[in-house]
Design a protein around this motif. Structure first.
Motif, PDB file in Angstrom:
ATOM      1  N   LYS A 103       0.846  -1.108   0.011  1.00 47.64           N
ATOM      2  CA  LYS A 103       0.032  -0.093   0.062  1.00 47.64           C
ATOM      3  C   LYS A 103       0.931   1.139   0.022  1.00 47.64           C
ATOM      4  O   LYS A 103       0.234   2.528   0.019  1.00 47.64           O
ATOM      5  CB  LYS A 103      -0.811   0.237   1.320  1.00 47.64           C
ATOM      6  CG  LYS A 103      -1.712  -1.191   1.311  1.00 47.64           C
ATOM      7  CD  LYS A 103      -2.857  -0.914   2.768  1.00 47.64           C
ATOM      8  CE  LYS A 103      -2.611  -1.827   3.586  1.00 47.64           C
ATOM      9  NZ  LYS A 103      -3.699  -1.699   4.738  1.00 47.64           N
ATOM     10  N   SER A 104       2.210   1.114   0.216  1.00 50.49           N
ATOM     11  CA  SER A 104       2.828   2.190   0.495  1.00 50.49           C
ATOM     12  C   SER A 104       3.388   2.886  -0.836  1.00 50.49           C
ATOM     13  O   SER A 104       3.703   2.321  -1.918  1.00 50.49           O
ATOM     14  CB  SER A 104       4.226   1.948   0.895  1.00 50.49           C
ATOM     15  OG  SER A 104       5.262   3.030   1.022  1.00 50.49           O
ATOM     16  N   PHE A 105       3.029   4.422  -0.846  1.00 48.83           N
ATOM     17  CA  PHE A 105       3.569   5.190  -1.984  1.00 48.83           C
ATOM     18  C   PHE A 105       4.413   6.275  -1.244  1.00 48.83           C
ATOM     19  O   PHE A 105       4.195   7.172  -0.739  1.00 48.83           O
ATOM     20  CB  PHE A 105       2.417   5.870  -2.531  1.00 48.83           C
ATOM     21  CG  PHE A 105       2.850   6.868  -3.814  1.00 48.83           C
ATOM     22  CD1 PHE A 105       2.713   6.127  -5.168  1.00 48.83           C
ATOM     23  CD2 PHE A 105       3.073   7.877  -3.655  1.00 48.83           C
ATOM     24  CE1 PHE A 105       3.207   6.806  -6.103  1.00 48.83           C
ATOM     25  CE2 PHE A 105       3.506   8.972  -4.816  1.00 48.83           C
ATOM     26  CZ  PHE A 105       3.562   8.199  -5.875  1.00 48.83           C
ATOM     27  N   ASP A 106       5.946   5.862  -1.283  1.00 56.21           N
ATOM     28  CA  ASP A 106       6.759   6.772  -0.814  1.00 56.21           C
ATOM     29  C   ASP A 106       7.266   7.708  -1.877  1.00 56.21           C
ATOM     30  O   ASP A 106       7.956   7.364  -2.867  1.00 56.21           O
ATOM     31  CB  ASP A 106       7.889   5.805  -0.243  1.00 56.21           C
ATOM     32  CG  ASP A 106       9.133   6.728   0.599  1.00 56.21           C
ATOM     33  OD1 ASP A 106       9.253   7.909   0.212  1.00 56.21           O
ATOM     34  OD2 ASP A 106       9.565   6.123   1.543  1.00 56.21           O
ATOM     35  N   ILE A 107       7.064   9.204  -1.585  1.00 57.95           N
ATOM     36  CA  ILE A 107       7.221  10.038  -2.486  1.00 57.95           C
ATOM     37  C   ILE A 107       8.730  10.366  -2.868  1.00 57.95           C
ATOM     38  O   ILE A 107       9.285  10.281  -3.967  1.00 57.95           O
ATOM     39  CB  ILE A 107       6.715  11.562  -2.401  1.00 57.95           C
ATOM     40  CG1 ILE A 107       5.086  11.299  -2.187  1.00 57.95           C
ATOM     41  CG2 ILE A 107       7.314  12.511  -3.122  1.00 57.95           C
ATOM     42  CD1 ILE A 107       4.642  12.720  -1.683  1.00 57.95           C
ATOM     43  N   LEU A 108       9.644   9.992  -1.665  1.00 65.96           N
ATOM     44  CA  LEU A 108      11.054  10.154  -2.072  1.00 65.96           C
ATOM     45  C   LEU A 108      11.530   8.990  -2.602  1.00 65.96           C
ATOM     46  O   LEU A 108      12.547   9.305  -3.476  1.00 65.96           O
ATOM     47  CB  LEU A 108      11.759  10.106  -0.492  1.00 65.96           C
ATOM     48  CG  LEU A 108      13.334  10.412  -0.546  1.00 65.96           C
ATOM     49  CD1 LEU A 108      13.550  11.442  -1.202  1.00 65.96           C
ATOM     50  CD2 LEU A 108      13.773  10.474   0.681  1.00 65.96           C
ATOM     51  N   THR A 109      11.049   7.573  -2.396  1.00 64.73           N
ATOM     52  CA  THR A 109      11.439   6.715  -3.124  1.00 64.73           C
ATOM     53  C   THR A 109      11.221   6.775  -4.584  1.00 64.73           C
ATOM     54  O   THR A 109      12.035   6.498  -5.300  1.00 64.73           O
ATOM     55  CB  THR A 109      10.684   5.212  -2.377  1.00 64.73           C
ATOM     56  OG1 THR A 109      11.204   5.145  -1.093  1.00 64.73           O
ATOM     57  CG2 THR A 109      11.189   3.957  -3.228  1.00 64.73           C
ATOM     58  N   ARG A 110       9.897   6.863  -4.874  1.00 60.32           N
ATOM     59  CA  ARG A 110       9.601   7.350  -6.309  1.00 60.32           C
ATOM     60  C   ARG A 110      10.415   8.361  -7.039  1.00 60.32           C
ATOM     61  O   ARG A 110      10.738   8.176  -8.297  1.00 60.32           O
ATOM     62  CB  ARG A 110       7.991   7.644  -6.430  1.00 60.32           C
ATOM     63  CG  ARG A 110       7.151   6.582  -5.829  1.00 60.32           C
ATOM     64  CD  ARG A 110       7.203   5.428  -6.656  1.00 60.32           C
ATOM     65  NE  ARG A 110       6.484   4.369  -5.874  1.00 60.32           N
ATOM     66  CZ  ARG A 110       5.413   3.930  -6.180  1.00 60.32           C
ATOM     67  NH1 ARG A 110       4.495   4.334  -7.221  1.00 60.32           N
ATOM     68  NH2 ARG A 110       4.280   2.965  -5.460  1.00 60.32           N
ATOM     69  N   PHE A 111      10.756   9.478  -6.266  1.00 62.41           N
ATOM     70  CA  PHE A 111      11.617  10.627  -6.813  1.00 62.41           C
ATOM     71  C   PHE A 111      12.826   9.943  -7.278  1.00 62.41           C
ATOM     72  O   PHE A 111      13.295  10.174  -8.234  1.00 62.41           O
ATOM     73  CB  PHE A 111      11.716  11.636  -5.868  1.00 62.41           C
ATOM     74  CG  PHE A 111      12.537  13.035  -6.494  1.00 62.41           C
ATOM     75  CD1 PHE A 111      12.087  13.839  -7.195  1.00 62.41           C
ATOM     76  CD2 PHE A 111      13.797  12.973  -6.136  1.00 62.41           C
ATOM     77  CE1 PHE A 111      12.528  15.036  -7.845  1.00 62.41           C
ATOM     78  CE2 PHE A 111      14.603  13.888  -6.769  1.00 62.41           C
ATOM     79  CZ  PHE A 111      13.983  14.860  -7.604  1.00 62.41           C
ATOM     80  N   GLY A 116      17.387   9.262  -9.821  1.00 61.05           N
ATOM     81  CA  GLY A 116      18.822   8.722  -9.190  1.00 61.05           C
ATOM     82  C   GLY A 116      19.200   9.668  -8.222  1.00 61.05           C
ATOM     83  O   GLY A 116      20.385   9.392  -7.753  1.00 61.05           O
ATOM     84  N   HIS A 117      18.363  10.652  -7.660  1.00 60.16           N
ATOM     85  CA  HIS A 117      18.830  11.380  -6.854  1.00 60.16           C
ATOM     86  C   HIS A 117      17.668  11.539  -5.575  1.00 60.16           C
ATOM     87  O   HIS A 117      16.723  11.396  -5.780  1.00 60.16           O
ATOM     88  CB  HIS A 117      19.032  12.907  -7.517  1.00 60.16           C
ATOM     89  CG  HIS A 117      19.984  12.890  -8.496  1.00 60.16           C
ATOM     90  ND1 HIS A 117      21.248  13.056  -8.343  1.00 60.16           N
ATOM     91  CD2 HIS A 117      19.738  13.172  -9.840  1.00 60.16           C
ATOM     92  CE1 HIS A 117      21.827  13.045  -9.665  1.00 60.16           C
ATOM     93  NE2 HIS A 117      20.850  13.276 -10.480  1.00 60.16           N
ATOM     94  N   ARG A 118      18.238  12.047  -4.489  1.00 55.64           N
ATOM     95  CA  ARG A 118      17.402  12.228  -3.286  1.00 55.64           C
ATOM     96  C   ARG A 118      17.284  13.690  -3.195  1.00 55.64           C
ATOM     97  O   ARG A 118      17.890  14.402  -3.806  1.00 55.64           O
ATOM     98  CB  ARG A 118      18.310  11.732  -2.066  1.00 55.64           C
ATOM     99  CG  ARG A 118      18.313  10.332  -1.924  1.00 55.64           C
ATOM    100  CD  ARG A 118      19.022   9.859  -0.479  1.00 55.64           C
ATOM    101  NE  ARG A 118      18.421  10.376   0.612  1.00 55.64           N
ATOM    102  CZ  ARG A 118      17.393   9.570   1.270  1.00 55.64           C
ATOM    103  NH1 ARG A 118      17.049   8.546   0.824  1.00 55.64           N
ATOM    104  NH2 ARG A 118      16.891  10.175   2.504  1.00 55.64           N
ATOM    105  N   ILE A 119      16.094  14.170  -2.483  1.00 51.75           N
ATOM    106  CA  ILE A 119      15.778  15.487  -2.582  1.00 51.75           C
ATOM    107  C   ILE A 119      14.905  15.772  -1.193  1.00 51.75           C
ATOM    108  O   ILE A 119      14.270  14.719  -0.621  1.00 51.75           O
ATOM    109  CB  ILE A 119      14.945  15.907  -3.771  1.00 51.75           C
ATOM    110  CG1 ILE A 119      14.546  17.622  -3.652  1.00 51.75           C
ATOM    111  CG2 ILE A 119      13.481  15.172  -3.573  1.00 51.75           C
ATOM    112  CD1 ILE A 119      13.847  18.111  -4.914  1.00 51.75           C
ATOM    113  N   SER A 120      15.216  16.810  -0.635  1.00 54.34           N
ATOM    114  CA  SER A 120      14.630  17.349   0.715  1.00 54.34           C
ATOM    115  C   SER A 120      13.340  17.468   0.416  1.00 54.34           C
ATOM    116  O   SER A 120      12.934  18.024  -0.401  1.00 54.34           O
ATOM    117  CB  SER A 120      15.479  18.370   1.474  1.00 54.34           C
ATOM    118  OG  SER A 120      15.226  19.678   0.692  1.00 54.34           O
ATOM    119  N   LEU A 121      12.472  17.316   1.598  1.00 52.39           N
ATOM    120  CA  LEU A 121      11.041  17.810   1.187  1.00 52.39           C
ATOM    121  C   LEU A 121      10.916  19.326   1.112  1.00 52.39           C
ATOM    122  O   LEU A 121      10.010  19.875   0.524  1.00 52.39           O
ATOM    123  CB  LEU A 121      10.175  17.150   2.703  1.00 52.39           C
ATOM    124  CG  LEU A 121       8.716  17.653   2.767  1.00 52.39           C
ATOM    125  CD1 LEU A 121       8.203  17.050   1.554  1.00 52.39           C
ATOM    126  CD2 LEU A 121       8.227  17.143   4.068  1.00 52.39           C
TER     127      LEU A 121
END
Length: 173
Positions: A103-111, A116-121
């Motif tokens: 059920k998880s939709f993790d915005i950071l994981t999808r981004f 290929g990069h992480r981003i802060s909220l």
């Protein structure tokens, strides 16, 4: 039902042995979930769970069982870094997350998967929304500690960062 959730913790990474590699020992101070029905998403409800705060007229908190039931019934759970942080905090607080994965939709994981990069909220919201995140996560730890002091009565003691008994003075232990 669609749920969004966010956790706040008792401790900061630099206060826990092994820091970010030991998220389960950060301790849960507050869990906030927002929820709406997918068929009629015009209204967002929210519920708060604070593990050691008695329910009062000021904080209409739900029990852990009620929050667990809500999580179990969710069709989708949206987070920002839930898979890397929030779910570990919730699991260590005794929540059963065995049904959360699909059920998880993790915005950071999808981004990250897309770029290929992480981003802060804060950076994500500043580029996508008219308003940005206003505070850093560390502030929630300090606010929680201040609230615990007010709840107990000011002890004047140094913070005890090794347990959930923050700011507790000798006469309160």
């Amino acid at each position: 039902m669609l749920i969004t959730l966010d956790t706040e913790t008792v401790r900061l990474a630099n206060e826990v042995e092994c820091g970010w590699n030991n998220i389960k020992n950060f301790g849960l101070s507050v869990l906030v979930i927002g929820w709406t029905w997918l068929k009629s998403p015009q209204r967002l409800e929210y519920e708060i769970y604070i593990p050691d705060l008695a329910v009062s007229k000021y904080f209409p908190c739900k029990s852990q069982d009620k929050i667990q039931q809500r999580l179990d019934r969710a069709e989708q759970i949206v987070t920002f870094n839930g898979e890397g942080f929030d779910f570990q905090v919730l699991e260590s607080a005794g929540f059963d997350l065995s049904t959360i994965g699909p059920k998880s939709f993790d915005i950071l994981t999808r981004f990250y998967q897309a770029t290929g990069h992480r981003i802060s909220l804060a950076n994500l919201t500043s580029t996508m929304l008219p308003e940005t995140k206003q505070m850093k996560g560390e502030a929630a730890v300090y606010y929680w500690r201040a609230a615990k002091e007010l709840q107990r009565g000011w002890s004047g003691s140094l913070l005890d960062n090794t347990s959930d008994n923050m700011c507790r003075s000798e006469e309160h232990t």
